[in-house]
Motif scaffolding. Structure first.
Motif, PDB file in Angstrom:
ATOM      1  N   LEU A 118       0.852  -1.175  -0.185  1.00 34.33           N
ATOM      2  CA  LEU A 118      -0.111  -0.061  -0.157  1.00 34.33           C
ATOM      3  C   LEU A 118       0.868   1.228  -0.153  1.00 34.33           C
ATOM      4  CD1 LEU A 118      -2.812  -1.140   2.607  1.00 34.33           C
ATOM      5  CD2 LEU A 118      -2.856  -0.732   0.311  1.00 34.33           C
ATOM      6  N   CYS A 119       0.477   2.298  -0.707  1.00 36.45           N
ATOM      7  CA  CYS A 119       1.037   3.593  -0.850  1.00 36.45           C
ATOM      8  C   CYS A 119       0.239   4.577  -1.388  1.00 36.45           C
ATOM      9  CB  CYS A 119       2.386   3.593  -1.532  1.00 36.45           C
ATOM     10  SG  CYS A 119       1.983   3.182  -3.299  1.00 36.45           S
ATOM     11  N   LEU A 120       0.542   5.833  -1.256  1.00 39.79           N
ATOM     12  CA  LEU A 120      -0.222   7.044  -1.771  1.00 39.79           C
ATOM     13  C   LEU A 120       1.037   6.932  -3.153  1.00 39.79           C
ATOM     14  CD1 LEU A 120      -1.161   9.733   0.722  1.00 39.79           C
ATOM     15  CD2 LEU A 120      -2.462   8.275  -0.655  1.00 39.79           C
ATOM     16  N   SER A 121       0.402   7.079  -4.172  1.00 39.23           N
ATOM     17  CA  SER A 121       1.324   7.448  -5.428  1.00 39.23           C
ATOM     18  C   SER A 121       1.763   8.814  -5.416  1.00 39.23           C
ATOM     19  CB  SER A 121       0.470   7.178  -6.922  1.00 39.23           C
ATOM     20  OG  SER A 121      -0.345   8.211  -6.837  1.00 39.23           O
ATOM     21  N   PRO A 122       2.897   9.134  -6.143  1.00 41.37           N
ATOM     22  CA  PRO A 122       3.399  10.427  -6.167  1.00 41.37           C
ATOM     23  C   PRO A 122       2.433  11.576  -6.970  1.00 41.37           C
ATOM     24  CG  PRO A 122       4.978   9.068  -6.833  1.00 41.37           C
ATOM     25  CD  PRO A 122       3.999   8.106  -6.809  1.00 41.37           C
ATOM     26  N   GLU A 123       1.570  11.024  -7.701  1.00 43.16           N
ATOM     27  CA  GLU A 123       0.772  11.901  -8.418  1.00 43.16           C
ATOM     28  C   GLU A 123      -0.469  12.060  -7.227  1.00 43.16           C
ATOM     29  OE1 GLU A 123       2.705   9.485 -11.364  1.00 43.16           O
ATOM     30  OE2 GLU A 123       1.641   8.898  -9.605  1.00 43.16           O
ATOM     31  N   ILE A 124      -0.973  11.054  -6.593  1.00 40.06           N
ATOM     32  CA  ILE A 124      -1.820  11.504  -5.668  1.00 40.06           C
ATOM     33  C   ILE A 124      -1.364  12.351  -4.545  1.00 40.06           C
ATOM     34  CG2 ILE A 124      -3.626  10.408  -3.801  1.00 40.06           C
ATOM     35  CD1 ILE A 124      -4.164   8.084  -5.939  1.00 40.06           C
ATOM     36  N   CYS A 125      -0.266  12.261  -4.038  1.00 39.83           N
ATOM     37  CA  CYS A 125       0.382  13.216  -3.008  1.00 39.83           C
ATOM     38  C   CYS A 125       0.351  14.395  -3.528  1.00 39.83           C
ATOM     39  CB  CYS A 125       1.688  12.642  -2.737  1.00 39.83           C
ATOM     40  SG  CYS A 125       1.929  11.126  -1.713  1.00 39.83           S
ATOM     41  N   ASN A 126       0.772  14.690  -4.754  1.00 42.53           N
ATOM     42  CA  ASN A 126       0.682  16.010  -5.417  1.00 42.53           C
ATOM     43  C   ASN A 126      -0.637  16.590  -5.516  1.00 42.53           C
ATOM     44  OD1 ASN A 126       3.397  16.161  -5.876  1.00 42.53           O
ATOM     45  ND2 ASN A 126       3.596  15.216  -8.052  1.00 42.53           N
ATOM     46  N   LEU A 127      -1.564  15.921  -5.908  1.00 39.22           N
ATOM     47  CA  LEU A 127      -3.096  16.155  -5.879  1.00 39.22           C
ATOM     48  C   LEU A 127      -3.374  16.696  -4.601  1.00 39.22           C
ATOM     49  CD1 LEU A 127      -5.791  16.436  -7.293  1.00 39.22           C
ATOM     50  CD2 LEU A 127      -6.061  14.190  -6.535  1.00 39.22           C
ATOM     51  N   GLN A 130      -1.827  20.074  -3.432  1.00 40.01           N
ATOM     52  CA  GLN A 130      -2.696  21.210  -4.472  1.00 40.01           C
ATOM     53  C   GLN A 130      -3.943  21.684  -3.813  1.00 40.01           C
ATOM     54  OE1 GLN A 130      -2.578  20.029  -8.245  1.00 40.01           O
ATOM     55  NE2 GLN A 130      -0.414  19.704  -8.544  1.00 40.01           N
ATOM     56  N   LEU A 131      -4.692  20.299  -3.272  1.00 39.96           N
ATOM     57  CA  LEU A 131      -6.015  20.574  -2.843  1.00 39.96           C
ATOM     58  C   LEU A 131      -5.992  21.095  -1.388  1.00 39.96           C
ATOM     59  CD1 LEU A 131      -7.784  17.260  -4.021  1.00 39.96           C
ATOM     60  CD2 LEU A 131      -8.290  19.740  -5.151  1.00 39.96           C
ATOM     61  N   ARG A 132      -4.993  20.962  -0.706  1.00 40.57           N
ATOM     62  CA  ARG A 132      -4.876  21.231   0.602  1.00 40.57           C
ATOM     63  C   ARG A 132      -4.829  22.868   0.787  1.00 40.57           C
ATOM     64  NH1 ARG A 132      -2.447  19.286   5.782  1.00 40.57           N
ATOM     65  NH2 ARG A 132      -3.747  20.250   7.359  1.00 40.57           N
ATOM     66  N   SER A 133      -4.144  23.270  -0.248  1.00 40.83           N
ATOM     67  CA  SER A 133      -3.815  24.799  -0.403  1.00 40.83           C
ATOM     68  C   SER A 133      -5.204  25.701  -0.544  1.00 40.83           C
ATOM     69  CB  SER A 133      -2.730  25.001  -1.343  1.00 40.83           C
ATOM     70  OG  SER A 133      -3.304  24.807  -2.637  1.00 40.83           O
ATOM     71  N   ARG A 134      -6.358  24.794  -1.003  1.00 41.58           N
ATOM     72  CA  ARG A 134      -7.453  25.477  -1.033  1.00 41.58           C
ATOM     73  C   ARG A 134      -8.601  25.116  -0.387  1.00 41.58           C
ATOM     74  NH1 ARG A 134      -8.497  25.342  -7.456  1.00 41.58           N
ATOM     75  NH2 ARG A 134     -10.030  26.762  -6.726  1.00 41.58           N
ATOM     76  N   TYR A 135      -8.619  23.826  -0.066  1.00 38.60           N
ATOM     77  CA  TYR A 135      -9.844  23.132   0.644  1.00 38.60           C
ATOM     78  C   TYR A 135      -9.410  22.768   2.003  1.00 38.60           C
ATOM     79  CZ  TYR A 135     -11.510  23.272  -4.195  1.00 38.60           C
ATOM     80  OH  TYR A 135     -11.636  23.891  -5.434  1.00 38.60           O
ATOM     81  N   LYS A 136     -10.001  22.604   2.820  1.00 40.71           N
ATOM     82  CA  LYS A 136     -10.217  21.559   3.973  1.00 40.71           C
ATOM     83  C   LYS A 136     -10.226  20.116   3.604  1.00 40.71           C
ATOM     84  CE  LYS A 136     -11.492  24.838   7.488  1.00 40.71           C
ATOM     85  NZ  LYS A 136     -12.638  25.127   8.504  1.00 40.71           N
ATOM     86  N   CYS A 157       0.006   9.235   5.331  1.00 42.77           N
ATOM     87  CA  CYS A 157      -1.001  10.188   4.567  1.00 42.77           C
ATOM     88  C   CYS A 157      -1.443  11.241   5.687  1.00 42.77           C
ATOM     89  CB  CYS A 157      -2.109   9.522   4.155  1.00 42.77           C
ATOM     90  SG  CYS A 157      -3.361   8.885   5.319  1.00 42.77           S
ATOM     91  N   GLU A 158      -1.140  11.298   6.864  1.00 47.49           N
ATOM     92  CA  GLU A 158      -1.565  12.091   7.994  1.00 47.49           C
ATOM     93  C   GLU A 158      -1.356  13.514   7.558  1.00 47.49           C
ATOM     94  OE1 GLU A 158       0.477   9.649   8.465  1.00 47.49           O
ATOM     95  OE2 GLU A 158      -0.102   8.447  10.506  1.00 47.49           O
ATOM     96  N   GLU A 159      -0.077  13.714   6.836  1.00 43.39           N
ATOM     97  CA  GLU A 159       0.153  15.171   6.648  1.00 43.39           C
ATOM     98  C   GLU A 159      -0.704  16.012   5.497  1.00 43.39           C
ATOM     99  OE1 GLU A 159       3.575  15.653   3.552  1.00 43.39           O
ATOM    100  OE2 GLU A 159       3.914  13.666   4.019  1.00 43.39           O
ATOM    101  N   PHE A 160      -1.500  15.198   4.977  1.00 43.20           N
ATOM    102  CA  PHE A 160      -2.245  15.754   3.745  1.00 43.20           C
ATOM    103  C   PHE A 160      -3.885  16.109   4.345  1.00 43.20           C
ATOM    104  CE2 PHE A 160       0.556  12.843   1.724  1.00 43.20           C
ATOM    105  CZ  PHE A 160       1.148  13.571   0.966  1.00 43.20           C
ATOM    106  N   PHE A 161      -3.952  15.755   5.699  1.00 45.29           N
ATOM    107  CA  PHE A 161      -5.468  16.119   5.731  1.00 45.29           C
ATOM    108  C   PHE A 161      -5.733  17.090   7.119  1.00 45.29           C
ATOM    109  CE2 PHE A 161      -5.490  12.209   3.399  1.00 45.29           C
ATOM    110  CZ  PHE A 161      -6.616  12.168   2.736  1.00 45.29           C
TER     111      PHE A 161
END
Length: 251
Positions: A118-127, A130-136, A157-161
């Motif tokens: 299991l992993c978050l792909s680099p593309e999903i990490c980037n997504l 980007q989203l976190r800069s605009r949305y909760k 994945c904690e850092e993204f949420f």
């Protein structure tokens, strides 16, 4: 633009996104397949059995996992319960002639192989960045607490949420409105400020619909049609990477 129009636009703006985890952000089904294959190889080297019998053991385990009803108050851990699934599956297929520790060996190989894949792909990490800069952003996942927390730790994945909610830690999981209300309150937003993104029509999309969110987005990697009688998502995309296109439409 006058103040009234600006206020109306602000009220319609998406402010938060609730993401499912399994088969939405991470490829859990593929990880399950890899883990079952590795466990099949262990069974094959340990027991002198044909491929059909090995497949039967693995199929029995998957069925037990699918129909699992875990009660933490019963005094057994989820690990002990799932070791039991393997032990029962082996015994049902070959009787009691297998080594007594084989069920535990199968379980921990299956579990660790799955977590390693299991992993978050680099593309999903980037997504997500980007989203976190605009949305909760909030991760809302159903499932038993230990199992889901192990996955969350494995994929880092904690850092993204802004918040992470595991359904097994609460009285009700998706699709119940109560857990969505909990999420809205944690993010300090209203239901109409949010969209729900997930691969399950029965939990993610049904739950978002029941909670009256702004929009529901169904991840359908197979591109299948919505079955008759099922709740209809507002949008359907093959991968979460297409979400920006939906957000553009929701502006």
């Amino acid at each position: 633009m006058n103040e009234q129009c600006a206020s109306a636009m602000e009220e319609k703006a998406v402010k938060a996104i609730l993401f499912d985890m399994d088969n939405t952000l991470i490829e859990t089904s593929r990880a399950n397949g890899v883990a079952i294959q590795k466990t099949s190889e262990l069974l094959k080297t340990t027991l002198t059995l044909d491929d059909n019998t090995i497949s039967s053991i693995c199929d029995k385990f998957k069925q037990k996992l699918y129909h699992e009803s875990f009660d933490p108050s019963a005094g057994r851990t989820i690990d002990e319960v799932r070791v039991g699934h393997w032990e029962e599956s082996i015994q049902e297929a070959v009787g009691s002639c297998s080594p007594p520790s084989l069920g535990a060996q199968c379980y921990y190989l299956w579990k660790n192989s799955r977590l390693e894949f299991l992993c978050l792909s680099p593309e999903i990490c980037n997504l997500l960045r980007q989203l976190r800069s605009r949305y909760k952003l909030l991760l809302l996942t159903n499932g038993e607490t230990q199992t889901q927390r192990e996955k969350i730790k494995a994929v880092r994945c904690e850092e993204f949420f802004d918040a992470i909610v595991v359904g097994g830690e609460y009285a009700e999981q998706k699709p119940f409105v109560s857990i969505f209300t909990l999420c809205f309150n944690m993010l300090q937003v209203k239901a109409q400020d949010c969209i729900v993104v997930g691969d399950s029509l029965d939990t993610d999309i049904e739950g978002g619909f029941n909670a009256k969110v702004r929009a529901t987005v169904w991840i359908s990697s197979a591109g299948g049609a919505v079955p008759d009688g099922s709740v209809k998502p507002d949008y359907t995309i093959p991968t979460v990477l297409d979400l920006p296109d939906i957000l553009q439409q929701l502006k």
